[in-house]
Scaffold this motif. Structure first.
Motif, PDB file in Angstrom:
ATOM      1  N   GLU A   1     -60.238 -52.714   2.155  1.00 37.63           N
ATOM      2  CA  GLU A   1     -60.184 -53.037   3.583  1.00 37.63           C
ATOM      3  C   GLU A   1     -61.463 -53.733   4.042  1.00 37.63           C
ATOM      4  N   GLU A   2     -62.615 -53.221   3.564  1.00 31.54           N
ATOM      5  CA  GLU A   2     -63.889 -53.863   3.912  1.00 31.54           C
ATOM      6  C   GLU A   2     -63.931 -55.296   3.405  1.00 31.54           C
ATOM      7  N   ARG A   3     -63.464 -55.466   2.164  1.00 28.63           N
ATOM      8  CA  ARG A   3     -63.451 -56.817   1.601  1.00 28.63           C
ATOM      9  C   ARG A   3     -62.508 -57.726   2.408  1.00 28.63           C
ATOM     10  N   GLU A   4     -61.353 -57.180   2.779  1.00 25.98           N
ATOM     11  CA  GLU A   4     -60.392 -57.949   3.576  1.00 25.98           C
ATOM     12  C   GLU A   4     -60.989 -58.294   4.940  1.00 25.98           C
ATOM     13  N   ASP A   5     -61.654 -57.287   5.566  1.00 28.27           N
ATOM     14  CA  ASP A   5     -62.311 -57.536   6.853  1.00 28.27           C
ATOM     15  C   ASP A   5     -63.409 -58.584   6.709  1.00 28.27           C
ATOM     16  N   ALA A   6     -64.177 -58.457   5.619  1.00 28.16           N
ATOM     17  CA  ALA A   6     -65.257 -59.436   5.413  1.00 28.16           C
ATOM     18  C   ALA A   6     -64.676 -60.830   5.227  1.00 28.16           C
ATOM     19  N   ILE A   7     -63.631 -60.948   4.453  1.00 24.98           N
ATOM     20  CA  ILE A   7     -62.997 -62.256   4.236  1.00 24.98           C
ATOM     21  C   ILE A   7     -62.400 -62.768   5.533  1.00 24.98           C
ATOM     22  N   GLN A   8     -61.662 -61.893   6.242  1.00 25.96           N
ATOM     23  CA  GLN A   8     -61.047 -62.307   7.504  1.00 25.96           C
ATOM     24  C   GLN A   8     -62.119 -62.655   8.533  1.00 25.96           C
ATOM     25  N   GLY A   9     -63.174 -61.835   8.576  1.00 23.25           N
ATOM     26  CA  GLY A   9     -64.277 -62.114   9.505  1.00 23.25           C
ATOM     27  C   GLY A   9     -64.952 -63.435   9.157  1.00 23.25           C
ATOM     28  N   GLY A  10     -65.137 -63.686   7.865  1.00 17.50           N
ATOM     29  CA  GLY A  10     -65.725 -64.957   7.437  1.00 17.50           C
ATOM     30  C   GLY A  10     -64.852 -66.130   7.842  1.00 17.50           C
ATOM     31  N   ILE A  11     -63.545 -65.949   7.664  1.00 16.63           N
ATOM     32  CA  ILE A  11     -62.615 -67.015   8.074  1.00 16.63           C
ATOM     33  C   ILE A  11     -62.681 -67.216   9.577  1.00 16.63           C
ATOM     34  N   ASN A  12     -62.696 -66.084  10.337  1.00 18.45           N
ATOM     35  CA  ASN A  12     -62.776 -66.181  11.804  1.00 18.45           C
ATOM     36  C   ASN A  12     -64.085 -66.846  12.236  1.00 18.45           C
ATOM     37  N   ARG A  13     -65.182 -66.399  11.606  1.00 17.54           N
ATOM     38  CA  ARG A  13     -66.478 -67.013  11.955  1.00 17.54           C
ATOM     39  C   ARG A  13     -66.486 -68.494  11.602  1.00 17.54           C
ATOM     40  N   ALA A  14     -65.900 -68.828  10.467  1.00 19.80           N
ATOM     41  CA  ALA A  14     -65.832 -70.238  10.078  1.00 19.80           C
ATOM     42  C   ALA A  14     -64.985 -71.025  11.073  1.00 19.80           C
ATOM     43  N   ASP A  15     -63.856 -70.436  11.503  1.00 20.88           N
ATOM     44  CA  ASP A  15     -63.017 -71.097  12.508  1.00 20.88           C
ATOM     45  C   ASP A  15     -63.772 -71.266  13.820  1.00 20.88           C
ATOM     46  N   GLU A  16     -64.477 -70.199  14.236  1.00 26.86           N
ATOM     47  CA  GLU A  16     -65.265 -70.283  15.470  1.00 26.86           C
ATOM     48  C   GLU A  16     -66.370 -71.319  15.343  1.00 26.86           C
ATOM     49  N   ALA A  17     -67.044 -71.319  14.191  1.00 29.27           N
ATOM     50  CA  ALA A  17     -68.115 -72.295  13.974  1.00 29.27           C
ATOM     51  C   ALA A  17     -67.551 -73.704  13.964  1.00 29.27           C
ATOM     52  N   GLN A  18     -66.385 -73.877  13.360  1.00 30.35           N
ATOM     53  CA  GLN A  18     -65.764 -75.200  13.334  1.00 30.35           C
ATOM     54  C   GLN A  18     -65.351 -75.614  14.745  1.00 30.35           C
ATOM     55  N   ALA A  19     -64.784 -74.685  15.508  1.00 34.10           N
ATOM     56  CA  ALA A  19     -64.403 -74.992  16.893  1.00 34.10           C
ATOM     57  C   ALA A  19     -65.643 -75.340  17.710  1.00 34.10           C
ATOM     58  N   GLU A  20     -66.708 -74.571  17.511  1.00 35.18           N
ATOM     59  CA  GLU A  20     -67.959 -74.852  18.230  1.00 35.18           C
ATOM     60  C   GLU A  20     -68.524 -76.204  17.809  1.00 35.18           C
ATOM     61  N   ALA A  21     -68.465 -76.495  16.516  1.00 31.86           N
ATOM     62  CA  ALA A  21     -68.951 -77.790  16.027  1.00 31.86           C
ATOM     63  C   ALA A  21     -68.121 -78.928  16.614  1.00 31.86           C
ATOM     64  N   GLN A  22     -66.812 -78.719  16.711  1.00 30.96           N
ATOM     65  CA  GLN A  22     -65.950 -79.736  17.316  1.00 30.96           C
ATOM     66  C   GLN A  22     -66.301 -79.931  18.794  1.00 30.96           C
ATOM     67  N   ALA A  23     -66.561 -78.832  19.485  1.00 26.78           N
ATOM     68  CA  ALA A  23     -66.941 -78.926  20.901  1.00 26.78           C
ATOM     69  C   ALA A  23     -68.277 -79.658  21.051  1.00 26.78           C
ATOM     70  N   VAL A  24     -69.230 -79.312  20.203  1.00 28.46           N
ATOM     71  CA  VAL A  24     -70.539 -79.973  20.255  1.00 28.46           C
ATOM     72  C   VAL A  24     -70.391 -81.448  19.914  1.00 28.46           C
ATOM     73  N   LEU A  25     -69.543 -81.753  18.923  1.00 30.37           N
ATOM     74  CA  LEU A  25     -69.308 -83.148  18.548  1.00 30.37           C
ATOM     75  C   LEU A  25     -68.664 -83.910  19.703  1.00 30.37           C
ATOM     76  N   ALA A  26     -67.697 -83.293  20.345  1.00 35.16           N
ATOM     77  CA  ALA A  26     -67.050 -83.936  21.498  1.00 35.16           C
ATOM     78  C   ALA A  26     -68.066 -84.154  22.616  1.00 35.16           C
ATOM     79  N   GLN A  27     -68.910 -83.153  22.857  1.00 31.00           N
ATOM     80  CA  GLN A  27     -69.949 -83.280  23.890  1.00 31.00           C
ATOM     81  C   GLN A  27     -70.929 -84.390  23.512  1.00 31.00           C
ATOM     82  N   TYR A  28     -71.322 -84.423  22.247  1.00 29.81           N
ATOM     83  CA  TYR A  28     -72.245 -85.454  21.777  1.00 29.81           C
ATOM     84  C   TYR A  28     -71.630 -86.844  21.946  1.00 29.81           C
ATOM     85  N   ARG A  29     -70.351 -86.961  21.584  1.00 28.49           N
ATOM     86  CA  ARG A  29     -69.683 -88.260  21.741  1.00 28.49           C
ATOM     87  C   ARG A  29     -69.589 -88.656  23.210  1.00 28.49           C
ATOM     88  N   ALA A  30     -69.312 -87.695  24.071  1.00 28.26           N
ATOM     89  CA  ALA A  30     -69.252 -87.981  25.508  1.00 28.26           C
ATOM     90  C   ALA A  30     -70.616 -88.435  26.012  1.00 28.26           C
TER      91      ALA A  30
END
Length: 177
Positions: A46-75
């Protein structure tokens, strides 16, 4: 009986007591493993699954944040490009306005200089005419005095004679015109 017991006591077939003892030991070992190791294994999984899922979630959040920053930078980049284009256009307009103002000033200065030169030329022409009149008048009086044989020093007479002479000169057609 030996034959009957020989068939039942084969090394491949366990006896009933061995079979019961084996089953009891198996259940005990399996129960101990199930009670002690299974929760730990489940917890680790379960810990490993949580760590993997959390890593995926953090990666998704980081990617979403990077996309937002990129959009802001382009604007911001687009805004900067528009601002730069606007400033260039303003500078171009100001440059054209400055050139037009300088051209107007230069033209006004040229007109002023031309008018001043025309005035000066006219003043010098008038001065030359006055000087020439006086010179021609004195020469004409002297010549007339020599021709007539008497002195023409009378100012009024002299002035009338000079004016008549000069009017005659001005009325006669000029050579080369």
């Amino acid at each position: 009986m030996v034959l009957a017991t020989g068939l039942t006591s084969s090394p491949l077939w366990p006896t009933a007591s061995e079979l019961v003892l084996g089953i009891v030991c198996f259940v005990v070992v399996f129960g101990i493993l199930g009670k002690m190791l299974l929760p730990r294994i489940t917890k680790v999984l379960e810990e490993r699954e949580d760590a993997i899922q959390g890593g995926i979630n953090r990666a998704d959040e980081a990617q979403a944040e990077a996309q937002a920053v990129l959009a802001q930078y382009r604007a911001q980049l687009d805004d900067a490009k528009h601002e730069s284009a606007r400033m260039r256009e303003e500078a171009r307009e100001q440059g054209a306005q400055i050139i037009a103002e300088m051209r107007e000033r230069a033209e006004a200065e040229a007109r002023r200089i031309t008018e001043a030169a025309q005035s000066q030329i006219e003043a010098e022409r008038q001065q030359a005419l006055i000087s020439l009149r006086a010179e021609v008048g004195s020469l004409a009086t002297e010549l007339a005095s020599r021709i007539v044989g008497e002195s023409l020093t009378d100012e009024a007479r002299q002035s009338r004679m000079v004016d008549r002479f000069l009017d005659g000169l001005e009325a006669s057609p000029r050579v080369g015109q």
